[in-house]
Design an enzyme around this catalytic site. Structure first.
Site, PDB file in Angstrom:
ATOM      1  N   ARG A  57     -22.064  29.363 -32.405  1.00  0.00           N
ATOM      2  CA  ARG A  57     -23.189  29.334 -33.333  1.00  0.00           C
ATOM      3  C   ARG A  57     -23.223  28.105 -34.222  1.00  0.00           C
ATOM      4  O   ARG A  57     -24.233  27.424 -34.348  1.00  0.00           O
ATOM      5  CB  ARG A  57     -23.136  30.531 -34.303  1.00  0.00           C
ATOM      6  CG  ARG A  57     -23.991  31.666 -33.972  1.00  0.00           C
ATOM      7  CD  ARG A  57     -23.300  32.894 -34.476  1.00  0.00           C
ATOM      8  NE  ARG A  57     -22.002  32.974 -33.838  1.00  0.00           N
ATOM      9  CZ  ARG A  57     -21.805  33.541 -32.653  1.00  0.00           C
ATOM     10  NH1 ARG A  57     -22.771  34.103 -32.029  1.00  0.00           N
ATOM     11  NH2 ARG A  57     -20.598  33.540 -32.097  1.00  0.00           N
ATOM     12  N   THR A  58     -22.104  27.837 -34.884  1.00  0.00           N
ATOM     13  CA  THR A  58     -22.117  26.764 -35.878  1.00  0.00           C
ATOM     14  C   THR A  58     -22.405  25.432 -35.188  1.00  0.00           C
ATOM     15  O   THR A  58     -23.258  24.655 -35.619  1.00  0.00           O
ATOM     16  CB  THR A  58     -20.770  26.724 -36.631  1.00  0.00           C
ATOM     17  OG1 THR A  58     -20.521  28.028 -37.152  1.00  0.00           O
ATOM     18  CG2 THR A  58     -20.800  25.725 -37.767  1.00  0.00           C
ATOM     19  N   LYS A  86      -4.022  11.331 -29.134  1.00  0.00           N
ATOM     20  CA  LYS A  86      -3.137  10.175 -28.907  1.00  0.00           C
ATOM     21  C   LYS A  86      -2.431   9.777 -30.198  1.00  0.00           C
ATOM     22  O   LYS A  86      -1.875   8.683 -30.305  1.00  0.00           O
ATOM     23  CB  LYS A  86      -3.959   8.978 -28.408  1.00  0.00           C
ATOM     24  CG  LYS A  86      -4.665   9.191 -27.089  1.00  0.00           C
ATOM     25  CD  LYS A  86      -5.372   7.894 -26.701  1.00  0.00           C
ATOM     26  CE  LYS A  86      -6.276   8.076 -25.510  1.00  0.00           C
ATOM     27  NZ  LYS A  86      -7.119   6.892 -25.284  1.00  0.00           N
ATOM     28  N   ARG A 107     -15.482  20.620 -37.755  1.00  0.00           N
ATOM     29  CA  ARG A 107     -14.657  21.839 -37.891  1.00  0.00           C
ATOM     30  C   ARG A 107     -13.242  21.479 -37.462  1.00  0.00           C
ATOM     31  O   ARG A 107     -13.050  20.784 -36.467  1.00  0.00           O
ATOM     32  CB  ARG A 107     -15.210  22.965 -37.017  1.00  0.00           C
ATOM     33  CG  ARG A 107     -14.275  24.151 -36.919  1.00  0.00           C
ATOM     34  CD  ARG A 107     -14.886  25.329 -36.219  1.00  0.00           C
ATOM     35  NE  ARG A 107     -15.913  25.961 -37.037  1.00  0.00           N
ATOM     36  CZ  ARG A 107     -16.518  27.103 -36.715  1.00  0.00           C
ATOM     37  NH1 ARG A 107     -16.210  27.729 -35.592  1.00  0.00           N
ATOM     38  NH2 ARG A 107     -17.441  27.623 -37.506  1.00  0.00           N
ATOM     39  N   HIS A 135     -16.287  27.727 -45.418  1.00  0.00           N
ATOM     40  CA  HIS A 135     -17.331  27.537 -44.397  1.00  0.00           C
ATOM     41  C   HIS A 135     -18.661  27.562 -45.163  1.00  0.00           C
ATOM     42  O   HIS A 135     -19.416  28.527 -45.106  1.00  0.00           O
ATOM     43  CB  HIS A 135     -17.232  28.681 -43.394  1.00  0.00           C
ATOM     44  CG  HIS A 135     -18.010  28.491 -42.125  1.00  0.00           C
ATOM     45  ND1 HIS A 135     -18.990  27.520 -41.976  1.00  0.00           N
ATOM     46  CD2 HIS A 135     -17.962  29.162 -40.951  1.00  0.00           C
ATOM     47  CE1 HIS A 135     -19.488  27.619 -40.749  1.00  0.00           C
ATOM     48  NE2 HIS A 135     -18.888  28.605 -40.117  1.00  0.00           N
TER      49      HIS A 135
HETATM   50  C1  NCD Z   1     -16.942  32.339 -38.259  1.00  0.00           C
HETATM   51  C2  NCD Z   1     -15.952  31.201 -38.407  1.00  0.00           C
HETATM   52  O1  NCD Z   1     -15.784  30.387 -37.508  1.00  0.00           O
HETATM   53  O2  NCD Z   1     -15.360  31.161 -39.478  1.00  0.00           O
HETATM   54  N1  NCD Z   1     -17.869  32.122 -37.231  1.00  0.00           N
HETATM   55  C3  NCD Z   1     -18.974  31.392 -37.492  1.00  0.00           C
HETATM   56  O3  NCD Z   1     -18.903  30.229 -37.831  1.00  0.00           O
HETATM   57  N2  NCD Z   1     -20.165  32.024 -37.460  1.00  0.00           N
HETATM   58  C4  NCD Z   1     -16.329  33.682 -38.218  1.00  0.00           C
HETATM   59  C5  NCD Z   1     -15.341  34.023 -37.154  1.00  0.00           C
HETATM   60  O4  NCD Z   1     -15.010  33.202 -36.290  1.00  0.00           O
HETATM   61  O5  NCD Z   1     -14.869  35.159 -37.154  1.00  0.00           O
END
Ligand code: NCD
Length: 337
Positions: A57-58, A86, A107, A135
């Protein structure tokens, strides 16, 4: 805050007026996100999308949001496909990648890593999740969803009643959401988790300092009776030393239609940042909730695009030009939204 050129690293950088501003721009993005109109306002701009942890999703919604504004996306997925494998430092990666992009979303499994990267970056960086820490864009889309869902029930963000369920220790989405709630008034927060996976004390303290009522419990059924929002989370198994340790907690809290009908108020909205763990041993949100009109998880995921479009428009200072570069869509768009 001044959005233009800014990094988005933590919820702590926002004031309430900033959230209102983001939500106004997100509302404005609806026809573009919903395929009624197209805009080319970011024509030629490049998003560097760097995901060093699994993400659907993100990653995809940030990419789609950028595409919907007319920009292009360059993706790096996983350490193995990056020079970090590396031995390259975050500093060097940031110096280099920021020469190839106009904005970066990142991320990374380590807490604080995205901030470290941002310090070396020559372009704005958005935190797409740094370990168990934060997040922020998820919290923004969660709050945007809460606001929209509650509007139908005549309730607002002030005086909100919310239950957060599951892995509150490692869940970065609930960390950011709790910090965000401190900007509002008189919120009742029920924190439901196993003792070992409680919300970090400093975040509980921040909410109490904001005047909120915070109750902690390790039982779900008795604690979800009087809430506007029941926000479930996944056990963050990737943060545990072993899978066996995570398995001690998986499946501890399972919300299904029977439990909902028996314990929740009829208007309680069910949320989850997703992915929900639908394996038999976990099943934190049962599929039998799929037809429940108060299951907001997919509207929540859709809202991610609006909020992320708003962040890009504000950071790149084009929020007032979106219409100038807009036209109608030419293709069949159906009625998905
Ligand atoms: C979450 C995350 O990655 O922190 N997912 C997301 O970004 N929607 C929650 C999760 O992975 O449980």
């Amino acid at each position: 805050m001044k959005f233009t050129g800014s990094h988005i690293l933590s919820i702590g950088q926002f004031e309430r007026a900033d959230i209102d501003h983001i939500f106004r721009v997100a509302d404005f993005m609806a026809p573009f996100a919903h395929r009624k109109r197209v805009t080319r306002v970011l024509d030629g701009a490049i998003l560097g999308s760097m995901f060093f942890e699994p993400s659907t999703r993100t990653r995809v919604s940030f990419g789609s949001a950028f595409n919907l504004l007319g920009g292009d996306v360059r993706e790096t997925i996983g350490f193995e496909s990056s020079a970090i494998a590396k031995g390259e430092s975050l500093y060097d990666t940031a110096r280099v990648l920021s020469g190839y992009s106009d904005v970066i979303v990142m991320r990374h499994p380590q807490e604080g890593s995205v901030s470290e990267f941002a310090e070396a970056s020559r372009v704005p960086v958005i935190n797409g999740g740094d370990g168990a820490n934060e997040h922020p864009s998820q919290a923004l889309l969660d709050l945007y969803t809460i606001k929209k869902e509650l509007r139908h029930h005549g309730r607002e963000l002030d005086n909100l009643r919310i239950a957060l369920i599951g892995d509150l220790k490692y869940g970065r989405t609930v960390h950011s959401l709790c910090k965000l709630l401190t900007l509002y008034k008189n919120v009742s927060v029920t924190l439901i988790s196993p003792q070992e996976l409680q919300m970090p004390g400093e975040i509980v303290e921040q909410m109490r300092v904001a005047g909120h009522t915070v109750v902690e419990s390790d039982l779900m059924e008795g604690s979800i009776g009087h809430v506007d929002i029941a926000y479930s989370t996944r056990i963050q198994e990737e943060r545990f030393a072993t899978k066996d340790e995570a398995n001690l907690y998986r499946g501890r809290y399972r919300l299904n239609q029977a439990i909902y009908t028996r314990f929740c108020e009829p208007n309680t909205v069910i949320m989850h940042p997703l992915p929900r763990d639908s394996r038999e041993g976990a099943n934190e949100l049962d599929n039998d909730l799929n037809d429940n009109p108060n299951l907001a998880i997919f509207r929540q995921a859709d809202n991610g695009v609006l909020v992320r479009m708003a962040l890009f428009a504000l950071i790149l200072d084009v929020e007032d030009q979106v219409d100038k570069y807009a036209s109608d869509v030419n293709w069949y768009t159906g009625s998905r939204f």
